[in-house]
Design a protein around this motif. Structure first.
Motif, PDB file in Angstrom:
ATOM      1  N   ALA A  21       1.139  -1.398  -0.445  1.00 23.86           N
ATOM      2  CA  ALA A  21      -0.107   0.249   0.019  1.00 23.86           C
ATOM      3  C   ALA A  21       0.659   1.625   0.082  1.00 23.86           C
ATOM      4  CB  ALA A  21      -0.885   0.392   1.114  1.00 23.86           C
ATOM      5  N   LEU A  22       1.729   1.857   0.860  1.00 27.42           N
ATOM      6  CA  LEU A  22       2.806   2.746   0.421  1.00 27.42           C
ATOM      7  C   LEU A  22       3.606   2.555   0.048  1.00 27.42           C
ATOM      8  CD1 LEU A  22       1.677   2.273   3.553  1.00 27.42           C
ATOM      9  CD2 LEU A  22       2.850   4.499   4.426  1.00 27.42           C
ATOM     10  N   THR A  23       4.157   1.500  -0.414  1.00 25.89           N
ATOM     11  CA  THR A  23       5.635   1.557  -1.246  1.00 25.89           C
ATOM     12  C   THR A  23       5.371   1.075  -2.761  1.00 25.89           C
ATOM     13  OG1 THR A  23       6.902   1.017   0.313  1.00 25.89           O
ATOM     14  CG2 THR A  23       8.221   0.834  -1.474  1.00 25.89           C
ATOM     15  N   VAL A  24       4.820   0.318  -2.858  1.00 22.50           N
ATOM     16  CA  VAL A  24       4.887  -0.330  -3.970  1.00 22.50           C
ATOM     17  C   VAL A  24       3.281   0.402  -5.196  1.00 22.50           C
ATOM     18  CG1 VAL A  24       4.512  -2.333  -5.776  1.00 22.50           C
ATOM     19  CG2 VAL A  24       5.615  -2.727  -4.299  1.00 22.50           C
ATOM     20  N   ALA A  25       2.568   0.607  -4.608  1.00 23.95           N
ATOM     21  CA  ALA A  25       1.088   0.798  -5.168  1.00 23.95           C
ATOM     22  C   ALA A  25       1.227   2.315  -6.400  1.00 23.95           C
ATOM     23  CB  ALA A  25      -0.271   1.058  -4.028  1.00 23.95           C
ATOM     24  N   PRO A  26       2.287   2.940  -4.561  1.00 25.63           N
ATOM     25  CA  PRO A  26       2.440   4.604  -5.073  1.00 25.63           C
ATOM     26  C   PRO A  26       3.124   4.412  -6.569  1.00 25.63           C
ATOM     27  CG  PRO A  26       3.018   4.497  -3.267  1.00 25.63           C
ATOM     28  CD  PRO A  26       2.455   2.733  -3.563  1.00 25.63           C
ATOM     29  N   TRP A  27       3.969   3.457  -6.445  1.00 24.12           N
ATOM     30  CA  TRP A  27       5.167   3.418  -7.201  1.00 24.12           C
ATOM     31  C   TRP A  27       4.429   2.717  -8.666  1.00 24.12           C
ATOM     32  CZ3 TRP A  27       7.255  -1.059  -9.880  1.00 24.12           C
ATOM     33  CH2 TRP A  27       8.528  -0.867 -10.769  1.00 24.12           C
ATOM     34  N   VAL A  28       3.844   1.644  -8.970  1.00 29.69           N
ATOM     35  CA  VAL A  28       3.196   2.003  -9.718  1.00 29.69           C
ATOM     36  C   VAL A  28       2.583   2.768 -10.089  1.00 29.69           C
ATOM     37  CG1 VAL A  28       1.870  -0.036 -10.646  1.00 29.69           C
ATOM     38  CG2 VAL A  28       3.024  -0.982  -9.498  1.00 29.69           C
ATOM     39  N   ARG A  29       1.817   3.804  -9.600  1.00 29.23           N
ATOM     40  CA  ARG A  29       0.946   4.357 -10.445  1.00 29.23           C
ATOM     41  C   ARG A  29       2.314   5.466 -10.493  1.00 29.23           C
ATOM     42  NH1 ARG A  29      -1.626   7.585  -5.952  1.00 29.23           N
ATOM     43  NH2 ARG A  29       0.557   8.378  -5.837  1.00 29.23           N
ATOM     44  N   ASP A  30       3.381   6.056 -10.184  1.00 30.94           N
ATOM     45  CA  ASP A  30       3.664   7.121 -11.115  1.00 30.94           C
ATOM     46  C   ASP A  30       3.985   6.672 -12.270  1.00 30.94           C
ATOM     47  OD1 ASP A  30       3.111   8.848  -9.037  1.00 30.94           O
ATOM     48  OD2 ASP A  30       5.584   7.969  -7.773  1.00 30.94           O
ATOM     49  N   ALA A  31       5.247   5.012 -11.819  1.00 30.41           N
ATOM     50  CA  ALA A  31       5.341   4.430 -13.072  1.00 30.41           C
ATOM     51  C   ALA A  31       4.457   4.508 -14.492  1.00 30.41           C
ATOM     52  CB  ALA A  31       6.280   3.399 -13.248  1.00 30.41           C
ATOM     53  N   GLY A  32       3.161   3.782 -13.843  1.00 28.98           N
ATOM     54  CA  GLY A  32       2.487   3.928 -15.127  1.00 28.98           C
ATOM     55  C   GLY A  32       1.991   5.885 -15.726  1.00 28.98           C
ATOM     56  N   GLU A  33       1.990   6.808 -14.974  1.00 31.59           N
ATOM     57  CA  GLU A  33       1.725   7.788 -15.280  1.00 31.59           C
ATOM     58  C   GLU A  33       3.015   8.798 -16.275  1.00 31.59           C
ATOM     59  OE1 GLU A  33       0.946  10.029 -11.634  1.00 31.59           O
ATOM     60  OE2 GLU A  33      -0.935   9.721 -12.165  1.00 31.59           O
ATOM     61  N   ALA A  34       3.527   7.759 -15.772  1.00 33.15           N
ATOM     62  CA  ALA A  34       5.130   8.061 -16.666  1.00 33.15           C
ATOM     63  C   ALA A  34       4.565   7.815 -17.481  1.00 33.15           C
ATOM     64  CB  ALA A  34       7.169   7.947 -15.600  1.00 33.15           C
ATOM     65  N   ILE A  35       4.546   6.807 -18.282  1.00 35.46           N
ATOM     66  CA  ILE A  35       4.480   6.511 -19.655  1.00 35.46           C
ATOM     67  C   ILE A  35       2.924   6.664 -20.220  1.00 35.46           C
ATOM     68  CG2 ILE A  35       5.914   4.415 -19.490  1.00 35.46           C
ATOM     69  CD1 ILE A  35       4.222   2.886 -19.088  1.00 35.46           C
ATOM     70  N   GLY A  36       2.559   7.138 -19.255  1.00 35.05           N
ATOM     71  CA  GLY A  36       1.088   7.514 -19.907  1.00 35.05           C
ATOM     72  C   GLY A  36      -0.233   6.701 -19.270  1.00 35.05           C
ATOM     73  N   LEU A  37       0.061   6.347 -18.771  1.00 36.80           N
ATOM     74  CA  LEU A  37      -1.150   5.427 -18.586  1.00 36.80           C
ATOM     75  C   LEU A  37      -2.170   6.301 -17.294  1.00 36.80           C
ATOM     76  CD1 LEU A  37      -0.059   1.675 -18.605  1.00 36.80           C
ATOM     77  CD2 LEU A  37      -1.483   3.251 -20.196  1.00 36.80           C
ATOM     78  N   ASP A  38      -3.235   5.467 -17.460  1.00 43.11           N
ATOM     79  CA  ASP A  38      -3.853   6.141 -16.208  1.00 43.11           C
ATOM     80  C   ASP A  38      -3.866   5.251 -14.822  1.00 43.11           C
ATOM     81  OD1 ASP A  38      -5.879   7.374 -14.817  1.00 43.11           O
ATOM     82  OD2 ASP A  38      -7.695   7.317 -15.439  1.00 43.11           O
ATOM     83  N   VAL A  39      -3.276   5.293 -13.840  1.00 39.18           N
ATOM     84  CA  VAL A  39      -3.585   3.820 -13.249  1.00 39.18           C
ATOM     85  C   VAL A  39      -3.862   4.285 -11.842  1.00 39.18           C
ATOM     86  CG1 VAL A  39      -2.164   2.475 -11.526  1.00 39.18           C
ATOM     87  CG2 VAL A  39      -1.259   2.958 -13.719  1.00 39.18           C
ATOM     88  N   ALA A  40      -5.043   3.755 -11.073  1.00 32.88           N
ATOM     89  CA  ALA A  40      -5.869   3.503  -9.964  1.00 32.88           C
ATOM     90  C   ALA A  40      -4.607   3.410  -8.787  1.00 32.88           C
ATOM     91  CB  ALA A  40      -6.809   2.656  -9.882  1.00 32.88           C
ATOM     92  N   SER A  41      -4.533   4.455  -7.880  1.00 31.85           N
ATOM     93  CA  SER A  41      -4.229   4.445  -6.937  1.00 31.85           C
ATOM     94  C   SER A  41      -4.205   2.741  -6.177  1.00 31.85           C
ATOM     95  CB  SER A  41      -4.236   5.288  -5.569  1.00 31.85           C
ATOM     96  OG  SER A  41      -5.237   5.494  -5.038  1.00 31.85           O
ATOM     97  N   GLU A  42      -5.192   2.217  -5.783  1.00 29.51           N
ATOM     98  CA  GLU A  42      -5.520   0.604  -5.423  1.00 29.51           C
ATOM     99  C   GLU A  42      -4.714  -0.593  -6.535  1.00 29.51           C
ATOM    100  OE1 GLU A  42      -8.251   1.369  -2.705  1.00 29.51           O
ATOM    101  OE2 GLU A  42      -7.168   0.921  -1.496  1.00 29.51           O
ATOM    102  N   SER A  43      -4.409   0.056  -7.459  1.00 33.27           N
ATOM    103  CA  SER A  43      -4.412  -1.017  -8.696  1.00 33.27           C
ATOM    104  C   SER A  43      -4.015  -2.809  -8.109  1.00 33.27           C
ATOM    105  CB  SER A  43      -3.221  -0.781  -9.984  1.00 33.27           C
ATOM    106  OG  SER A  43      -1.909  -0.438  -8.915  1.00 33.27           O
ATOM    107  N   ALA A  44      -4.504  -3.375  -9.538  1.00 34.30           N
ATOM    108  CA  ALA A  44      -4.676  -4.790  -9.028  1.00 34.30           C
ATOM    109  C   ALA A  44      -3.410  -5.212  -9.061  1.00 34.30           C
ATOM    110  CB  ALA A  44      -5.344  -5.865 -10.000  1.00 34.30           C
ATOM    111  N   LEU A  45      -2.623  -4.108 -10.018  1.00 33.19           N
ATOM    112  CA  LEU A  45      -0.753  -4.460 -10.266  1.00 33.19           C
ATOM    113  C   LEU A  45      -0.052  -4.403  -8.703  1.00 33.19           C
ATOM    114  CD1 LEU A  45       0.821  -5.126 -12.642  1.00 33.19           C
ATOM    115  CD2 LEU A  45       1.059  -3.130 -12.933  1.00 33.19           C
TER     116      LEU A  45
END
Lengths: 304, 443, 462
Positions: free
Chosen positions: C291-315
């Motif tokens: 919740a505190l490390t991976v989810a924000p990281w996934v969201r940032d990484a997704g945004e960096a490549i132009g993807l809309d990622v939910a903050s609580e993504s399944a990924l």
């Protein structure tokens, strides 16, 4: 001490503290030295003749170690292109270790180390850059316990040709598989069971399947590590007949516990004792008139 | 097949093998690299995991304190109820509001801050617990009237974060919890040496709290302790007894063989049932049906016992199986009954294995969270539980609760609580390893 | 405290019984010197007596403690005036709670009236009465047991056999607890689930595409159909599980292969236990990390490549769950690879196979059943995993296969439905048990099949 690159025709002298290249040897103190003295009290070993005409494999001053254990001591032996040579000797004498040096199967054993020089057709097989894959394609091996893969009979034989890319198409692969099974005298028995698992054959059939698997790669030498020790007498007889037939085309090095078997199948016999090669000679000669006392003791059943 | 023909085929084979070599070596290297990469990835994750936990959690073991000079109030001495000073000093100081002492001290430190609003802002730099700390310090010091005492009181969580660098002072003012003037005051305190990070004892002595600087894990630790006590008292004897029965006494004739298989499958399956299902069982049986109290370590311990039982049974059976059959035969040959053989000879031999399994089961119980959520151990509980039926929470549940708190200052405390939990688990597992090694040395 | 006193006196009685029994046995044959004339060692006669002195009252004590609360509550309700007795179950429950709180001096949520006061004093009386009765019964049973055992002691009495068969009975009892646990799970989950299916049709539950249990809170909508469709939960669970397996299986399998085939003994000795540490980390810690490390990281990484990622993504949840399962896959694969006889590998190498060819062509196919079984067990673990998804996955039941969206899982919904106060009659609470039933059935099937694979595979090479 001998120059490791110059082999005296009569053999080399083995001594308690080990001959050969001192630079390559690490352990000079051996717990077996007392026994070694007993072996060499007769004089220079090996007796007989380690040389042969038209040698195909030449092993010179081979030493093998498993960790601190000195398993093979300074063995020199030549093997001709199409002969059957039997390695005999009591358990733990290093026969198996020696043939595993010939196809570098000891490579994958942790802490195993081999020194000395072994050439195949003039090429050093321990040379850097030589791929054991190529070596093992030329020197096949049959194991003590039949070890067919848990695959169909067909896939067992086709495994080697497939990994080496020996067949261009399915028809050629079929040819190789059928030819190899035929050669191993198995085709008639398994013709209709090619898709059944190889592990469901009888013990003797399994071992012949392993031989078929080995010759499917077209090797030049076949190493056999007590191939009949897990088989019944009838299956053993069939394998021995097979070895006779194969001897026309392949150099065969067979490790055996059975002196009868050695007498039946081999042209030459090498007697190993505690990691040393004690005596090498024509089969007839060694069984009728052994030169070394230890050989005689073994043959007459005093060493078991 | 002629010999020439064979040599020809052999040569062809050799050529084809050589031709395949480059491709095969490349594949071999790739395969090996993939294996190395996978192993390294697993280890790297482990490293990253601990590094990030320590980086985040280490700072929670210290807490920013502010040094206040407090004058012991005269009021304390002229307490009319106890003119001779017989009563407990706590009663003497109570008539004076310690919060007022704190405010006086702040006024002294910041004489220029006069407006009501500013004074309120100033007071917010300190924890709401500051008055309580002052009172405790006065009591401890024996509080002679008129003496001046220097007392370290905990700062507010926002100040704590600022001094730990977790709060960016360059952010726009309205977006951060501290105003510009408050930051200036903090800087002034720091300049005067009145701001210092000291060991965060509250973390280990307090129960849960809404204020990050007061929140501690004592309550959760005690909850976990009581729970593990129940689990240990139930799961260990029952697990060992079950293993003994299944290995030594269960009838093994043709009729009972399928039954034995069923028990075997049942126990193995039970070990793999999701823990949350055990929580459902606890809720339905212990809370609803047996009307045991909610949130109680007793019920938590019961649920965890059922959860760890299969682990202990499996480990104990393995340990009993590994006792050499000659010991069995020797004992029976001497005329011992089966029961005597088991209790005098087999169990002592199997004990290290049994203990190892038990410790591993207990460490699993200590880290378990999900089933405790089902039986109401997620309440916000300030009081430290003093018994098996007091409402309590557990360390992992506390971690869950804090992790869910929006207050950013709880993040580092969550990490610290995790470090404490992992510390306990490490000790337990080391103990298991030591016992196992002792056992191996003995054999 | 009273329980402690009672237990203590029972212990003292049992101790006295032990010495009395031993003494009587010895006295019967005429002293310790002639103890050999007894059938069993003298101590066994003591144990026999102590057993009879201790076991009946302890059984009573246990049963009493289990049912005391319910019985007293029932008696309390019986004694209430008719007005209160005709209240709804929820109100009655609240009233009983208040009565009990008043009795122990806790805060009460309503005004204290005469009824309440009277009831609470009656409650206290009932409790005291119950304790007194229990004490008398226990001590009576203990005495009775001791006396009857005493009278049975004879020199030829087979005391050891009696004691041992009793111990054996308790051992049997202990081993039946594991079976009882399974039965308990099935019963509790099944009964509540059946109650749920009385309110919501099982077809709607299994095939409904819409999950929104919150609507059921409103009284007039209890049992409203259409809001308990489990399909989005199943797809959400599946999505996260698939992501987890995509991480865990390749990494776990390849690391097992590397450690078994390529690494030196030293590396293996160090790396294996370190990887196993991953298995010992509590799942709540993984959840925090997700919740505190991976989810924000996934969201940032997704945004960096132009993807809309939910903050609580399944990924994010799936990735961390995958990491958690790595050691399980790795150690089970390692077991499977190690179980393949070494001469298979030698046979392949002797034919000139490279190590990877021997591994992929011979060893892995031979180990496949074991690896498949291990993977099924890992799958079951992933499906039943709770804390990671509770902390890192969402609550909204989206029917999607997009790993960047938030999905919810069966376990998340069980926790959401049950955390906090529950009414045992509402469809909302019962739905959690229906979900629990689904979860139990699915994971048990996977476990049994997986364990069977592993077992049969082991037997093949033994």
């Amino acid at each position: 001490m001998n120059d490791p690159n110059v082999i005296e025709p009569g053999g080399v002298e083995a001594s308690a503290d080990g001959p050969g290249d001192p630079g390559r040897r690490s352990d000079t103190v051996s717990p077996r030295s007392a026994v070694a003295e007993q072996i060499t009290e007769f004089g220079r070993i090996p007796v007989g003749n380690v040389r042969c005409e038209d040698p195909f494999i030449i092993a010179e001053n081979v030493n093998a170690y498993y960790g601190d254990i000195h398993a093979i001591r300074n063995v020199t032996l030549e093997i001709a292109k199409s002969e059957v040579i039997a390695l005999i000797g009591p358990s733990g004498c290093g026969k198996t270790t020696f043939i595993r040096c010939l196809n570098r199967m000891n490579d994958s054993v942790e802490h195993a180390r081999v020194t000395g020089r072994i050439t195949l057709d003039g090429q050093d097989i321990y040379e850097r850059g030589l791929d054991p894959v190529v070596l093992r394609a030329r020197i096949g091996m049959v194991f003590q316990k039949p070890n067919p893969f848990p695959k169909s009979v067909y896939d067992n034989v086709a495994y080697g040709p497939r990994i080496h890319g020996l067949a261009a198409d399915r028809a050629e692969l079929d040819d190789i598989v059928h030819g190899s099974l035929e050669r191993a005298g198995l085709l008639k028995e398994v013709k209709d069971r090619l898709d059944e698992p190889g592990t469901e054959l009888s013990g003797g059939q399994q071992q012949r399947l392993c031989i078929a698997r080995t010759i499917a790669v077209n090797p030049e030498v076949i190493l056999m590590d007590e191939p009949c020790s897990a088989l019944d007498p009838i299956a053993t007889a069939r394998i021995e007949d097979l070895i006779d037939e194969l001897a026309e085309d392949y150099a065969i090095v067979i490790v055996t516990h059975s002196m009868q078997q050695a007498a039946r199948v081999s042209r030459r016999v090498a007697y190993f004792h505690l990691g040393m090669l004690v005596e090498v000679d024509e089969t007839d000669r060694i069984f009728t008139n052994p030169q070394h006392k230890l050989t005689e003791d073994y043959i007459t059943g005093r060493i078991g | 097949m002629s010999s020439v023909d064979r040599q020809q085929r052999s040569r062809t084979a050799r050529r084809r093998v050589r031709a395949s070599l480059a491709r095969r070596r490349r594949r071999e290297r790739l395969f090996r690299a993939a294996g190395l990469l996978a192993t390294a990835a697993g280890l790297a994750f482990l490293g990253m995991f601990f590094a990030s936990l320590i980086a985040k959690g280490a700072s929670a073991f210290v807490q920013t304190h502010v040094l206040l000079d407090v004058e012991t109030p005269v009021a304390a001495l002229i307490d009319p109820v106890d003119p001779v000073g017989q009563a407990d000093p706590i009663d003497l100081i109570d008539p004076v509001d310690p919060d007022a002492l704190v405010n006086d001290s702040l006024r002294e430190l910041f004489p220029l801050v006069t407006s009501r609003n500013d004074r309120r802002q100033l007071a917010r730099l300190l924890s709401i617990d500051a008055g309580e700390s002052v009172r405790r310090a006065l009591v401890a010091a024996g509080a002679e009237a008129g003496t001046r005492l220097s007392i370290w009181v905990p700062a507010a969580a926002t100040v704590d974060m600022l001094s730990k660098g977790q709060l960016d002072p360059d952010v726009e003012e309205r977006l951060r919890p501290l105003s510009d003037v408050q930051i200036a005051w903090v800087a002034q305190l720091k300049g005067e040496g009145r701001l210092k990070k000291r060991f965060n004892s509250a973390l280990f002595t307090n129960g849960d709290s809404r204020e990050p600087e007061l929140a501690g894990i004592r309550g959760a630790l005690m909850g976990s302790f009581y729970m593990l006590l129940v689990t240990m008292a139930l799961a260990f004897p029952i697990g060992v007894a079950a293993a003994v029965y299944l290995e030594e006494f269960a009838p093994r004739n043709r009729w009972s063989a399928p039954f034995g298989r069923l028990i075997e499958v049942n126990i193995n399956n039970l070990a793999a049932v999701p823990s949350i299902v055990f929580g459902l069982l606890g809720l339905a049986v212990f809370i609803d049906w047996l009307a045991l109290p909610r949130s109680a370590p007793l019920v938590g311990g019961l649920v965890l016992s059922l959860l760890t039982l299969p682990v202990i049974i499996i480990a104990s059976r393995a340990a009993i199986q590994s006792v050499s059959p000659s010991i069995r035969e020797a004992a029976l040959a001497l005329g011992a009954s089966r029961m005597q053989m088991v209790f005098h000879h087999i169990l002592p031999q199997a004990l290290p294995g049994v203990l190892t399994g038990t410790i591993i089961g207990m460490s699993r119980a200590l880290g378990e969270t999900a089933p405790l959520l089902m039986i109401g151990m997620v309440a916000f509980i300030v009081d430290i539980p003093g018994g098996f039926t007091d409402p309590a929470t557990a360390l992992p549940v506390q971690i869950y609760l804090w992790a869910d708190t929006p207050e950013p200052a709880f993040a580092e405390r969550t990490s610290a609580a995790i470090l404490v939990l992992l510390g306990f688990l490490l000790v337990m597992n080391l103990a298991a390893v030591v016992i196992r090694q002792r056992m191996e040395n003995k054999v | 405290m009273q329980d402690t006193t009672l237990l203590l006196s029972l212990t003292v009685l049992a101790l006295a019984g032990f010495y009395a029994g031993r003494g009587r046995a010895l006295a019967l044959v005429g002293g310790p010197a002639r103890g050999r004339r007894l059938h069993s060692l003298p101590g066994y006669y003591g144990m026999f007596l102590a057993m009879w002195c201790l076991l009946p009252p302890l059984t009573l004590l246990l049963a009493w403690s289990l049912f005391e609360g319910r019985v007293i509550t029932l008696m309390l309700i019986e004694g209430l005036p008719d007005a209160q007795r005709s209240m709804s179950a929820g109100e009655l429950n609240l009233l009983v709670n208040n009565i009990q709180n008043l009795a122990v001096g806790d805060a009460v949520s309503v005004e204290i009236d005469a009824v309440l006061r009277e009831a609470s004093s009656r409650y206290r009386l009932l409790q005291a009465e119950s304790r007194r009765l229990l004490t008398v019964l226990c001590l009576g049973l203990a005495t009775l047991g001791a006396v009857s055992a005493w009278r049975r002691i004879r020199p030829e009495f087979r005391a050891r056999n009696r004691v041992e068969s009793t111990v054996e009975f308790f051992l049997l009892l202990a081993s039946s607890i594991a079976v009882l646990t399974t039965i308990g799970i099935v019963m509790s989950v099944l009964f509540e689930a059946l109650r749920f299916f009385q309110q919501v049709s099982i077809v709607d539950f299994l095939f409904g595409l819409n999950w929104s249990p919150q609507t059921a809170i409103r009284e007039d909508q209890v049992g409203s159909s259409g809001s308990f469709g489990i399909v989005p939960l199943l797809t959400g669970t599946l999505l996260i599980t698939v992501i987890a397996m995509l991480v865990a299986v390749p990494v776990g399998l390849m690391s097992a292969i590397y450690l078994a085939e390529y690494s030196s003994q030293k590396v293996r000795a160090a790396a294996k236990p370190m990887l196993e540490i991953l298995a010992g980390i509590p799942t709540v810690v993984y959840g925090f990390f997700a919740a505190l490390t991976v989810a924000p990281w996934v969201r940032d990484a997704g945004e960096a490549i132009g993807l809309d990622v939910a903050s609580e993504s399944a990924l994010a949840a799936g990735l961390v769950m995958g990491i958690m399962i790595i050691p399980l896959v790795s150690s089970l694969s390692d077991d499977a690879i190690k179980a393949v006889p070494g001469d298979m590998r030698e046979g392949a190498l002797a034919l000139g196979a490279t190590r990877s060819e021997a591994m992929t062509g011979v060893i892995l196919p031979a180990a496949l059943p074991g690896i498949v079984g291990g993977t099924l067990l890992a799958l079951s673990r992933a499906i039943g995993e709770t804390m990671i998804v509770v902390m890192a996955a969402g609550l909204a039941a989206n029917l999607t296969a997009n790993p960047f969206e938030a999905v919810t899982t069966v376990t998340v919904q069980i926790v959401t439905l049950l955390v906090g106060d529950q009414e045992f009659d509402s469809a909302k609470t019962l739905a959690a048990f229906a979900l629990g039933l689904v979860l139990f059935v699915v994971t048990m099937t996977l476990n049994v099949v997986g364990l069977n694979f592993v077992r049969r595979y082991r037997e093949q090479y033994e």
